[in-house]
Design an enzyme around this catalytic site. Structure first.
Site, PDB file in Angstrom:
ATOM      1  N   LYS A   1       0.840  -1.206   0.000  1.00 48.99           N
ATOM      2  CA  LYS A   1       0.000   0.000   0.000  1.00 48.99           C
ATOM      3  C   LYS A   1       0.870   1.249   0.000  1.00 48.99           C
ATOM      4  CE  LYS A   1      -3.926  -1.857   2.628  1.00 48.99           C
ATOM      5  NZ  LYS A   1      -4.965  -1.624   1.634  1.00 48.99           N
TER       6      LYS A   1
ATOM      7  N   ARG B   1     -10.509 -11.427   1.723  1.00 47.80           N
ATOM      8  CA  ARG B   1     -11.343 -12.500   1.160  1.00 47.80           C
ATOM      9  C   ARG B   1     -10.609 -13.840   1.188  1.00 47.80           C
ATOM     10  NH1 ARG B   1     -11.796  -9.051  -4.302  1.00 47.80           N
ATOM     11  NH2 ARG B   1     -11.420  -7.416  -2.764  1.00 47.80           N
TER      12      ARG B   1
HETATM   13  N1  BES Z   1      -8.247  -3.745   4.391  1.00 49.79           N
HETATM   14  C1  BES Z   1      -8.346  -3.329   3.042  1.00 49.79           C
HETATM   15  C2  BES Z   1      -9.601  -2.518   2.758  1.00 49.79           C
HETATM   16  C3  BES Z   1      -9.610  -1.097   3.248  1.00 49.79           C
HETATM   17  C4  BES Z   1      -8.887  -0.125   2.608  1.00 49.79           C
HETATM   18  C5  BES Z   1     -10.409  -0.745   4.306  1.00 49.79           C
HETATM   19  C6  BES Z   1      -8.933   1.177   3.048  1.00 49.79           C
HETATM   20  C7  BES Z   1     -10.481   0.554   4.725  1.00 49.79           C
HETATM   21  C8  BES Z   1      -9.738   1.520   4.101  1.00 49.79           C
HETATM   22  C9  BES Z   1      -8.357  -4.537   2.120  1.00 49.79           C
HETATM   23  O1  BES Z   1      -7.584  -5.598   2.521  1.00 49.79           O
HETATM   24  C10 BES Z   1      -7.805  -4.070   0.785  1.00 49.79           C
HETATM   25  O2  BES Z   1      -6.672  -3.702   0.764  1.00 49.79           O
HETATM   26  N2  BES Z   1      -8.645  -4.104  -0.221  1.00 49.79           N
HETATM   27  C11 BES Z   1      -8.245  -3.662  -1.512  1.00 49.79           C
HETATM   28  C12 BES Z   1      -8.822  -4.601  -2.511  1.00 49.79           C
HETATM   29  C13 BES Z   1      -8.325  -4.365  -3.924  1.00 49.79           C
HETATM   30  C14 BES Z   1      -6.862  -4.712  -4.021  1.00 49.79           C
HETATM   31  C15 BES Z   1      -9.151  -5.209  -4.858  1.00 49.79           C
HETATM   32  C16 BES Z   1      -8.782  -2.243  -1.729  1.00 49.79           C
HETATM   33  O3  BES Z   1      -9.907  -1.966  -1.295  1.00 49.79           O
HETATM   34  O4  BES Z   1      -8.064  -1.428  -2.266  1.00 49.79           O
HETATM   35 MN    MN Z   2      -5.574  -5.403   1.856  1.00 48.80          MN
END
Ligand code: BES
Ligand code: MN
Ligand code: ZN
Length: 495
Positions: free
Chosen positions: A277, A351
């Site tokens: 990230k 997931r």
């Molecule tokens: N934990 C995150 C989702 C999230 C992001 C929650 C920001 C709250 C704030 C999750 O694991 C994630 O990183 N999801 C990705 C999925 C994508 C790669 C398809 C996302 O939402 O960017």
């Molecule tokens: Mn994630």
């Protein structure tokens, strides 16, 4: 904070502070009338002079009144009488408690249950008062060398004009249990990732089990290997912290009664893994275990209430970190259910741990399974911090959850799980891929999970926007403990 409820009149009630409502235009709420008489019409005089307008958000603290038993009276503005509804009532509670917490009052007597709120009964008002009270004194500064002074407020009396019945008392008891559950969820959520690891979560679950007669089972990575949970295990590969699969069982009903299983995402830190990230606000990914925290909070509330139902909490917990052993984009893993998954983005890890936990949940022969997860950033874009995203393979269940959320002001909003979205998960190399592209990101995440929940009634709550607040008010919210607990209260009643 301690709450009690009884029939009492504000002028005779001994208290550090009596709280009374005033509508815009200066109309005193019914309970304030007798008080005004006893206090030589001081309240009406102040209103006539313009010291108190009754506008929402306004308040007036008055000291040393003669003739009445309380040391102070706090007048709170209710806004326009014909507009006084659920939202206005809750806003008024927030500002009342904020004002009380600026005083040195250790106790207060609130005459707010009798206020007429459109479409809401006493039980609802009592619930909201207790939740707002607990919320107002919650702090998370235990790690500061010099924590700020705690609010003095300890005891709240809810004064009613009529003798409160069992419904009112039950509502208060339940609201306090919900608040305790929320506090647990907030405490765990706010802990940093170097303290709140999967091992720490497992220890907390054990403690909760010991103190509240639950059964805790902790599976280690080698146990998960035996079960074939290679999707879950693929997420923890890059971490030095061992993953855990935590199970808590609450038995409040006959063994034969099928349980509700709550499955909570317990990512104690989500760096994204190899699909790392961006740095900005990455600290907030310590909150990626808020689904797990809400399961523990709801289990605590259920145990405290002694609900006559069976509930199981399942928490897959792991870190998502990049290192030489970490899963890589393009890797293909096999889930416990036997489906192969192409990991195109290691940041879509929630997931991957949930699918195996959902498959595992079938062994409890559930009546209903609800998973709770900070699953997608897309859900924050869609619904912000107001509503949790709700998906279900059964509309009746969706409705029950929506109702429980709107009753407790822990709102959810249903999003579709239509088959048309499933094709976004097609992979050239495996049974499915773990991302479905930018379009409808929250829906395709839910679609992914739906492939593992065909055998039972299931709902998925995406709490990415609602589990914590960012910015100056950064902190866990304790959501969706109220929604979950209220749903379970409703089930216990209907069975
Ligand atoms: N934990 C995150 C989702 C999230 C992001 C929650 C920001 C709250 C704030 C999750 O694991 C994630 O990183 N999801 C990705 C999925 C994508 C790669 C398809 C996302 O939402 O960017
Ligand atoms: Mn994630
Ligand atoms: Zn995550």
């Amino acid at each position: 904070m301690e709450f009690s409820i009884k029939q009492s009149s504000p002028e005779n009630q001994r208290s550090a502070c009596v709280v009374l409502g005033v509508f815009e235009g200066g109309l005193l709420a019914p309970s304030a009338h007798s008080f005004d008489e006893t206090a030589n019409h001081l309240l009406s005089d102040l209103i006539a002079r313009g010291d108190m307008t009754g506008k929402s958000g306004s308040s007036l603290l008055i000291h040393a009144l003669s003739g009445v038993a309380a040391e102070r009276v706090l007048l709170v503005g209710l806004g326009k009488q014909n507009e006084f509804g659920a939202k206005q009532f809750i806003d008024m509670l927030r500002s009342s408690f904020a004002t009380l917490n600026k005083t040195i009052c250790k106790d207060a007597a609130l005459y707010l249950v009798d206020l007429p709120v459109k479409d809401r009964d006493d039980a609802w008002k009592i619930t909201q008062i207790a939740l707002a009270g607990f919320e107002s004194v919650y702090r998370s500064d235990g790690m500061k060398s010099k924590p700020a002074d705690k609010p003095a407020l300890r005891k709240i009396l809810l004064g009613c004009s009529k003798k409160p019945g069992s419904q009112a008392k039950d509502a208060l008891h339940q609201a306090v249990a919900i608040a305790h559950g929320m506090n647990l969820a907030k405490d765990l959520g706010n802990l940093p990732g170097n303290i709140c690891t999967p091992t720490y979560l497992a220890e907390q679950a054990r403690k909760l089990a010991d103190s509240h007669k639950l059964k805790a089972t902790i599976l280690e990575e080698k146990d998960m290997e035996k079960l074939g949970m290679f999707s879950l295990l693929s997420v923890t590969r890059g971490s030095r912290q061992p993953a855990k699969l935590i199970t808590l069982e609450y038995k409040g009903a006959d063994k034969k009664q099928k349980p509700v299983v709550l499955v909570g995402k317990g990512l104690t830190f989500d760096s994204g893994g190899i699909s790392i990230k961006p740095a900005a606000e990455m600290d907030e990914m310590k909150y990626d275990m808020c689904g797990a925290a809400s399961v523990l909070g709801a289990m605590l509330a259920v145990a405290e209430m002694g609900l006559k139902i069976n509930v199981v909490g399942v928490i897959p917990s792991s870190e998502n970190m990049p290192d030489g052993a970490a899963s890589k984009p393009g890797d293909i893993v096999k889930s416990m259910a036997g489906h192969t998954i192409e990991i195109l983005n290691t940041d879509a890890e929630g997931r991957l741990i949930l699918c195996d936990a959902l498959t595992y949940s079938a062994r409890f022969e559930p009546d209903t399974v609800i998973d709770i997860a900070t699953l997608t950033g897309a859900c924050v874009i869609a619904l912000g911090g107001v509503a949790t995203g709700l998906f279900s393979n059964q509309d009746e269940l969706a409705k029950e959850l929506l109702d429980a959320g709107s009753y407790t002001n822990d709102k959810a909003w249903q999003l579709p799980l239509w088959d048309e979205y499933q094709q976004q998960l097609d992979s050239n190399f495996a049974d499915m891929q773990n991302i479905g592209g930018r379009a409808a990101g929250s829906v395709t995440a839910a679609c992914f999970l739906s492939r593992f929940t065909k055998e039972y009634r299931w709902a998925h709550l995406d709490i990415a926007g609602t589990a914590w607040k960012s910015g100056k008010e950064k902190g866990a919210t304790g959501r969706p403990v109220p929604l979950l607990t209220q749903y379970l209260i409703g089930r216990a009643k209907s069975i």
